[in-house]
Write an enzyme that holds these catalytic residues in place. Sequence first.
Site, short mmCIF file in Angstrom:
data_model
loop_
_atom_site.label_atom_id
_atom_site.label_comp_id
_atom_site.label_asym_id
_atom_site.label_seq_id
_atom_site.Cartn_x
_atom_site.Cartn_y
_atom_site.Cartn_z
N GLU A 38 2.56 4.93 -3.89
CA GLU A 38 2.56 5.79 -5.53
C GLU A 38 4.15 6.43 -5.64
O GLU A 38 4.43 6.74 -6.58
CB GLU A 38 1.62 6.44 -5.45
CG GLU A 38 0.18 5.84 -5.35
CD GLU A 38 -0.07 5.24 -4.06
OE1 GLU A 38 0.14 5.68 -3.14
OE2 GLU A 38 -1.06 4.43 -4.28
N ASP A 81 1.04 -1.00 -0.16
CA ASP A 81 0.07 -0.03 0.19
C ASP A 81 0.76 1.14 0.22
O ASP A 81 2.15 1.23 0.28
CB ASP A 81 -0.97 0.04 1.19
CG ASP A 81 -1.92 1.11 1.45
OD1 ASP A 81 -2.24 1.55 0.22
OD2 ASP A 81 -2.59 1.43 2.45
N ASP A 130 -9.16 3.62 -1.94
CA ASP A 130 -10.11 4.01 -1.08
C ASP A 130 -11.13 4.63 -1.77
O ASP A 130 -11.68 5.70 -1.74
CB ASP A 130 -9.31 5.13 -0.19
CG ASP A 130 -8.10 4.68 0.54
OD1 ASP A 130 -8.07 3.47 0.54
OD2 ASP A 130 -7.51 5.39 1.21
C1 GLC Z 1 -4.88 3.37 2.83
C2 GLC Z 1 -5.19 2.07 2.07
C3 GLC Z 1 -6.29 1.52 2.88
C4 GLC Z 1 -5.66 1.07 4.16
C5 GLC Z 1 -5.31 2.34 4.96
C6 GLC Z 1 -4.35 1.97 6.30
O1 GLC Z 1 -5.84 4.29 3.03
O2 GLC Z 1 -5.58 2.47 0.76
O3 GLC Z 1 -6.72 0.12 2.23
O4 GLC Z 1 -6.55 0.50 5.12
O5 GLC Z 1 -4.36 2.98 4.15
O6 GLC Z 1 -3.42 1.11 5.83
#
Ligand code: GLC
Length: 777
Positions: free
Chosen positions: A407, A404, A488
């Site tokens: 980017e 995650d 998200d």
């Molecule tokens: C980001 C991710 C989400 C995750 C959060 C905490 O917002 O896109 O899926 O739950 O981070 O890690």
Amino acid sequence: MPQYFGKLPTTGASWSTIGAVQGIQRHQQGVDFDCGGSHLAISILAANLIRVRLAPKGEFMPRRSWAVTPDDAEWSVVPFEVKETDAAVEILTEQLRVRVQRNECRVECFDKAGQAIAHDTGMGMAWRTGAIATWKRIEADEHFYGFGERTRLLDKLSEVKTNWTLDALDYDSLTDEMYTCIPFFIALRPNVNYGIFFNTTFWSQFDIGAEEPGVLRMETRGDELDYYIVYGSEPAQILRTYTHLTGRMPLPPKWAIGYHQCRWSYESEDVVRELAAEFRKRRIPCDVIHLDIDYMNGYRVFTWSPKRFSEPAKLVSELAQDGFKTVTIIDPGVKYEPEGDYHVFDAGVAKNYFVRKTDGELFHGYVWPDKAVFPDFLRPEVREWWGDLHRSLTEAGVAGIWNDMNEPAIADRPFGDPGEKIWFPADAPQGSEAERTTHAETHNLYGQSMAQAAYEGMKKLRSNQRSFILTRSGFAGVQRYSSVWMGDNQSLWEYLENSLPMLCNMGLSGVAFVGCDVGGFAGNATAELFARWMQVGMLYPLMRGHSAMTTAQHEPWVFGDRTENICREYINLRYQLLPYFYTLFWEAATTGAPILRPLLYHFPNDTHTYKLYDQVLLGSSLMAAPVYRPGVEYRAVYLPEGTWYDWWTGERYEGSTHILAHAPLEKMPLYVRAGAIIPMQPVMQYVDEHPLEELTLCIFPGNGEFTLYEDDGHTFEYQNGAWATTTYRVSSEGLETIVDIEARQGQWTPSRQTIVQVVGVGEQRFVDDGTSRQLRF
Ligand code: GLC
């Protein structure tokens, strides 16, 4: 508000255009054009694949291996003819004619029927400081798909699509840049299909007739123009060739196709145990539980919280005994902790693996662990080190990795303070010795190279076991390493609606293993929205329920019995369809075909499908027309040409028409093409709950064919021949339906009964010994 929408920021400098062709040189793979200082190269890589490159100063950059895997020299030489006239040079392959006009130099293509493909228009090709672009004519009736991860509907005509990976927090239908960018599109009009892959990792942009109707502009902030024209008689051929260029997905473990449950966060071992027990108690199938950032010790990657997850190996093995696989999140930001005795930080600094600025200072920004530094995943030795770090997770039994914030998502101030999003400085050096460059060139690759590190690390650490990898950010070719989810989203109807075209366009961009957070990540779903989302989620190649901190719980049972029953029914259906799904994954892995497909994929000459974003095909046979609005119980459904059956009632319809489907909350309208052969299995609570004893082939009378793929579902033995394919054919003779079963291929020998069920007619069963046979009904 979306951060940026509309006009391209310009430097104001004027463009230098390409001049006239002054000389040409033919070689084994194409023709080079001298355009007075600038150099245009047209390479013929296959009869349907043309590469166009323009170096304004005459010199091409060294090859970059990042997105396109085979070097040009690796394509086998194909025959082509060159014809010269005073006006143009023409290159003819078996499928295409490329015409390069001499004065002014312009590139045009034609298919066998002489129809125009990707014709240069306006300035044709031009450059100015730090940018280079080409202008193409948009033909009447032409529509545009793909472009990677994109919000809004299916067809991208009249939109601007920028390629720059970004934490697209709070994205909506006006958002341009997203987490993943893939500079590839497919253009479609009746009887003409082609794709263009814009081979640049720098900031780039497509203007698809927004600024000037009828004109497509492709511009990059690099020094050289480089794009591939991929011709196809249908979209499947385009994707086959495009994924030959950028790679195909490896077969995932079968359990990754089951239902995944996630939340930010299931915050302790006890909470996770209760969650798992609840699934089994309620008989709702589930294969995977994801652990979000709170399993870590203070958001330090590759650690476990000593308080809340004090015995991870014990937890993960208990879950495994109960049929659950555990996936853990890993972010790229490494906590900056010089005095902290934190081994990841210490080793990364000692080995000089973190991104530095041009002055040699460590670059830092703020993410979950607050001050953080970032590995340079573009370097192979950094990827190897990072990959090996996953040992702390695999030793505890973790079977998948969720990448995650890659980017990368970075703030300039401590998390929680209002701050700006930042990136590494554009001139920060990155990459291996051989491909040393700056962040301006590698920005779009950061997430992908992180996923590559996870994929390669997990492959090494989990010996003969396939792992599941999920990433938020990627680039063209991300399918080689990872599945991708659409970040998200929100628990709102419009995000449910948008999920189908989003995932379809990802599939048309070569990434088949994709999903959106079922139920919506941010905000609170209503029972009705959640039920409808589970129905749609059942179609997503990746089916994961996820929700954010501070939102209400979103597990299938929290909305009461009625919703729970709907969730169970549709997750059950997914598990019944696993043999079908698994075969679609194999198809994606071997041909690049999407799993979830817009109708235009199979009906490219039917203009009714060009904008049809709210009906989808799962593989070639099953078509869903979901409800994605509150209070809606009826919806119009387009049935393309052919005969269709209602999945639920078996009712038969003749296509090329619209019908009104009744869709009370319990029902997602689902149709099957005549001649479809859908392999199904009994519901299991997780994929390997017990060996498959009965395979049912649901056959819908008509003419059709289906090849079923099987293997052990979790090791790499299929690469040594331990796989099986069986081809089934259905046809009719008078009132009789005939089912032909070909001899099984491959060395995997499933032992089971096969039940052949001709819908509305009857069934026969036999012990499948792999020999050919014919059944008549
Ligand atoms: C980001 C991710 C989400 C995750 C959060 C905490 O917002 O896109 O899926 O739950 O981070 O890690």
